[in-house]
Design an enzyme around this catalytic site. Structure first.
Site, short mmCIF file in Angstrom:
data_model
loop_
_atom_site.label_atom_id
_atom_site.label_comp_id
_atom_site.label_asym_id
_atom_site.label_seq_id
_atom_site.Cartn_x
_atom_site.Cartn_y
_atom_site.Cartn_z
N GLU A 14 0.81 -1.22 0.00
CA GLU A 14 0.00 0.00 0.00
C GLU A 14 0.84 1.26 0.00
O GLU A 14 0.53 2.24 -0.70
CB GLU A 14 -0.94 0.01 1.22
CG GLU A 14 -2.06 -1.03 1.16
CD GLU A 14 -1.62 -2.42 1.57
OE1 GLU A 14 -0.43 -2.62 1.92
OE2 GLU A 14 -2.48 -3.33 1.56
N HIS B 288 -9.78 -3.89 11.48
CA HIS B 288 -10.48 -3.83 10.19
C HIS B 288 -11.70 -2.93 10.25
O HIS B 288 -12.61 -3.04 9.43
CB HIS B 288 -10.91 -5.24 9.74
CG HIS B 288 -9.81 -6.01 9.07
ND1 HIS B 288 -8.60 -6.25 9.65
CD2 HIS B 288 -9.74 -6.60 7.83
CE1 HIS B 288 -7.84 -6.96 8.82
NE2 HIS B 288 -8.50 -7.18 7.72
C1 LIG Z 1 -1.81 -4.21 4.84
C2 LIG Z 1 -2.90 -5.10 4.39
N1 LIG Z 1 -3.29 -5.09 3.11
C3 LIG Z 1 -4.27 -5.90 2.69
C4 LIG Z 1 -4.89 -6.75 3.55
C5 LIG Z 1 -5.98 -7.68 3.06
N2 LIG Z 1 -5.53 -9.06 3.11
C6 LIG Z 1 -5.86 -9.87 4.12
S1 LIG Z 1 -5.19 -11.38 3.97
C7 LIG Z 1 -4.45 -10.96 2.53
C8 LIG Z 1 -3.66 -11.98 1.75
C9 LIG Z 1 -2.29 -12.08 2.17
O1 LIG Z 1 -1.71 -13.10 1.42
P1 LIG Z 1 -0.50 -13.93 2.00
O2 LIG Z 1 0.38 -13.03 2.81
O3 LIG Z 1 0.13 -14.64 0.88
O4 LIG Z 1 -1.19 -14.94 3.02
P2 LIG Z 1 -2.25 -16.11 2.73
O5 LIG Z 1 -3.60 -15.53 2.90
O6 LIG Z 1 -2.01 -16.62 1.37
O7 LIG Z 1 -1.99 -17.13 3.80
C10 LIG Z 1 -4.73 -9.65 2.19
C11 LIG Z 1 -4.23 -8.97 0.99
C12 LIG Z 1 -4.48 -6.70 4.88
N3 LIG Z 1 -5.06 -7.48 5.81
N4 LIG Z 1 -3.49 -5.91 5.28
#
Ligand SMILES: Cc1ncc(C[n+]2csc(CCOP(=O)(O)OP(=O)(O)O)c2C)c(N)n1
Ligand SMILES: [Mg+2]
Lengths: 355, 333
Positions: free
Chosen positions: A64, A133
């Site tokens: 971000e 959130h």
């Molecule tokens: C700073 C931030 N940006 C976006 C999100 C929304 N979000 C929640 S889980 C996620 C996926 C993260 O993917 P990864 O780190 O690969 O973990 P996975 O869910 O695949 O275990 C996102 C983008 C967030 N929680 N925090």
């Protein structure tokens, strides 16, 4: 010829606003985590990538802060980007590019450059969105000269303000409440804008002025209905633009009613409600017949547990109670009553989780 | 290692049995959450680790009980692997006063300090610098503890990941970054987030950190990597980064399956299900004669009881009183 109007949900109105902006101006670009994904950003971006192509409606790395800066450079260099965040909390990572860079750009370079960028953020609430959130930090952005900040409440204003934000040559923070997405309202087809600045008279009344922000406008209108049953005629003002902030509608209303209650979806300390009351105190002190009241979040983070979040979020009943206080009327026991079976942690009746 | 008073994964067993049992227990807990979630009583987002159990099992088996761990939104497996209290986790997901955060956090905010699980939060990558700070303090205070930062591959896209890894490398901190690369961030594939010609582990290597890639569905391989990494970090030689390739079976958030919505193919999912970390490891142990059927059945029966007790207790437990809303905004001093 006036464009045809029909009922759309708030989410569909946002989507239509994007489609109009993308259609009219090839410089408009949508960026954000999940913008093209199958869930369509709560239905606000559904199929836009199919319609306008992957080079104009783009997903991005989970970055971000960096991507906000990249959007600034893109805005300086010929594009009109909209950076979308599914939660305002995620945009917190990018306070430098938004507040310290974008907001200052025109001023600190002596007006040599324009920064036509939109940062779109959604306020979370309910179903355990919890401490990280569901932060409502719109007042942070409203504090910064050089930013424009809007929080539309109706589908009509959502589309019109979105297009206005995209067409503005300044950085605009566009904030939606998750609990507005399913709300339906009249939305004109095609291109139109709602100017950034003027507030909206949501309900005319004579006994008390209720100034409300975003989702709290709906609670304020419900409160006004309840108050009407008790013979109290409330006026409701939907602020919709936090910066610039429309003082004239507010002051005219307070001059008429002499009583002010402000309902914000955010904390009270150093928040928007405090700002509204300061304006009324400075410029309409003589009209005030009672101390203004604030209906805001308690001074704690949002808890996750449904019982605690039910305690946390102010409702129409809290506004009714605050209005009674300004009218020096006794409180009613049933103001804060929760109807049996009410589920206070769902964005809409159809919601079954998980996000 | 893994065992706590309540945790039926026995420390005395051989490493293979322990790895299998740890994975099976995580899977059974997550399946139970998935089964109960539609009842609408766990009123918060849940991110299940089904399919990714080997990472937690292998890494946590290589740690000492006093070592520390932190995680993100998908943290159930890490919390359980590190020895986190199961009833407190289930109660937390139910929003109850008996939960590990007294209902203030929910599924995305687990904590068990007794087990060295210092916390999980859902802002992607935000615990990476905090875990680095834990390791920094241990180094400053001359403790021989190791910290593990569990992260998803999308977290490596955030700035703080790089800032933290740079600092850990600069000061040779006792931290192991464990990155579970499950190919997706919500519904966004790697192809829209990271360049195809660069592997995730190379990011940390670029910061001068010892980095490895491994099969995240092979618990023994993970255990071997993690043991070496923990020994390296503990001995003052600096941080280690592990990229573990794996796959999430269920939807990103929630209890269902989402292969039909169009961001990934059923074929890809089925291919990864063939690589089930539990089934495959069981098969391997059977082939090498290390699988004790009776012991395993007894273990599963004990875990089933443990889980149904935890759910029953969570369902019975009181919600936090409304009057407690303002508790803990500031630390009591
Ligand atoms: C700073 C931030 N940006 C976006 C999100 C929304 N979000 C929640 S889980 C996620 C996926 C993260 O993917 P990864 O780190 O690969 O973990 P996975 O869910 O695949 O275990 C996102 C983008 C967030 N929680 N925090
Ligand atoms: Mg991932």
């Amino acid at each position: 010829m006036k464009p045809a109007s029909r009922e759309l949900t708030y989410a569909a109105a946002i989507r239509e606003g994007f489609a109009v902006a993308l259609e009219r101006d090839p410089r408009v670009l949508l960026m954000g985590l999940g913008v093209p994904d199958p869930k369509g950003f709560f239905g606000t971006t559904t199929d836009l990538q199919k319609q306008f192509g992957a080079d104009r409606v783009m997903d991005m790395p989970c970055a971000e802060n960096g991507m906000s800066g990249v959007m600034l450079g893109a805005a300086l260099n010929g594009l009109r980007p909209v950076l979308n965040h599914q939660r305002l909390d995620f945009a917190m990572l990018s306070m430098d590019p938004i507040c310290t860079q974008a907001a200052k750009w025109s001023y600190m370079f002596g007006g040599t450059m324009k920064m036509p960028v939109v940062f779109r953020m959604i306020l979370g609430r309910g179903w355990g969105q919890g401490p990280q959130h569901s932060q409502c930090l719109h007042s942070w952005f409203a504090h910064i000269p050089g930013l424009k900040v809007v929080m539309p409440t109706t589908p009509h204003d959502a589309k019109g303000l979105l297009i206005a934000a995209i067409e503005d040559d300044n950085p605009v923070v566009f904030i939606e409440h998750r609990w507005l997405h399913h709300i339906k309202g009249e939305v004109p087809a095609g291109h139109y804008t709602v100017p950034i600045g003027p507030a909206r008279l949501a309900r005319a009344g004579s006994d008390v002025t209720i100034v409300a922000f975003s989702y709290m406008v709906l609670e304020a209108l419900e409160a006004a209905e309840k108050l009407a049953e008790h013979g109290i005629d409330a006026e409701v003002i939907d602020v919709r633009s936090l910066r610039p902030l429309d003082q004239s509608l507010l002051l005219a209303s307070v001059a008429k009613t002499g009583r002010l209650v402000v309902a914000d979806t955010g904390h009270s300390t150093a928040g928007m409600a405090a700002e509204i009351i300061a304006i009324a105190s400075e410029s309409a002190f003589g009209s005030l017949k009672a101390a203004p009241r604030r209906v805001c979040f308690p001074e704690c983070p949002t808890p996750t547990s449904p019982t605690l979040s039910a305690e946390f979020y102010p409702r129409a009943g809290h506004i009714v109670a605050a209005v009674r206080t300004t009218l020096q009327r006794p409180p009613h026991d049933d103001d804060l009553l929760v109807p049996a079976g009410a589920e206070l942690d769902k964005p809409n009746p159809a919601f079954t989780g998980p996000f | 290692m893994l065992a706590t008073a309540e945790n039926p994964v026995a420390a005395s067993a051989g490493i293979s049995a322990r790895l299998l049992e740890s994975m099976v227990r995580i899977r059974m807990v997550e399946e139970a959450i998935a089964a109960h979630y539609p009842e609408q009583q766990m009123r918060c987002p849940v991110h299940l680790s089904i399919g990714q159990e080997a990472a937690s099992a292998g890494v946590c088996a290589a740690l000492r009980p006093d070592d520390l761990a932190m995680s993100g939104h998908r943290s159930h497996a890490h919390y359980l692997g590190k020895g986190g209290d199961l009833p407190a986790m289930i109660a937390e997901i139910y929003g109850k006063a008996t939960g590990c955060c007294q209902g203030r956090g929910g599924s995305m905010h687990l904590v068990d300090l007794k087990a060295g699980f210092v916390g999980a939060v859902p802002i992607v990558a935000s615990t990476i610098p905090i875990a680095t700070g834990l390791a920094f303090a241990d180094r400053q205070l001359k403790r021989d503890r190791v910290t593990v930062a569990f992260l998803g591959e999308a977290a490596t896209e955030e700035g703080v990941f790089h800032e933290s890894v740079n600092f850990a490398s600069l000061h040779q901190l006792p931290i192991v970054f464990v990155c579970e690369n499950n190919l997706y961030s919500v519904y966004s594939p790697m192809s829209v987030r990271q360049p195809a010609h660069r592997e995730v582990w190379q990011l940390a290597a670029g910061h001068g950190v010892v980095s490895h890639q491994g099969d995240g569905n092979d618990p023994l391989a993970v255990y071997a990597l993690a043991r070496a990494a923990a020994a390296h970090a503990r001995s003052g030689q600096g941080p280690v980064f592990l990229e573990l390739k794996t796959y999430r079976w269920r939807e990103h958030c929630g209890a269902g399956f989402d292969n039909h919505i169009g961001y990934r193919t059923e074929a890809e999912y089925l291919a990864w299900r063939e690589r089930d970390p539990i089934k495959n490891f069981e098969r391997r142990l059977k082939a090498s004669g290390e699988f004790d059927v009776l012991r395993h059945e007894q273990f599963k029966a004990r875990v089933e009881t443990e889980i149904s007790d935890a759910f029953a207790a969570a369902q019975r437990a009181p919600f936090p009183a409304g009057a407690s809303l303002m508790n803990h905004v500031y630390a009591a001093s």
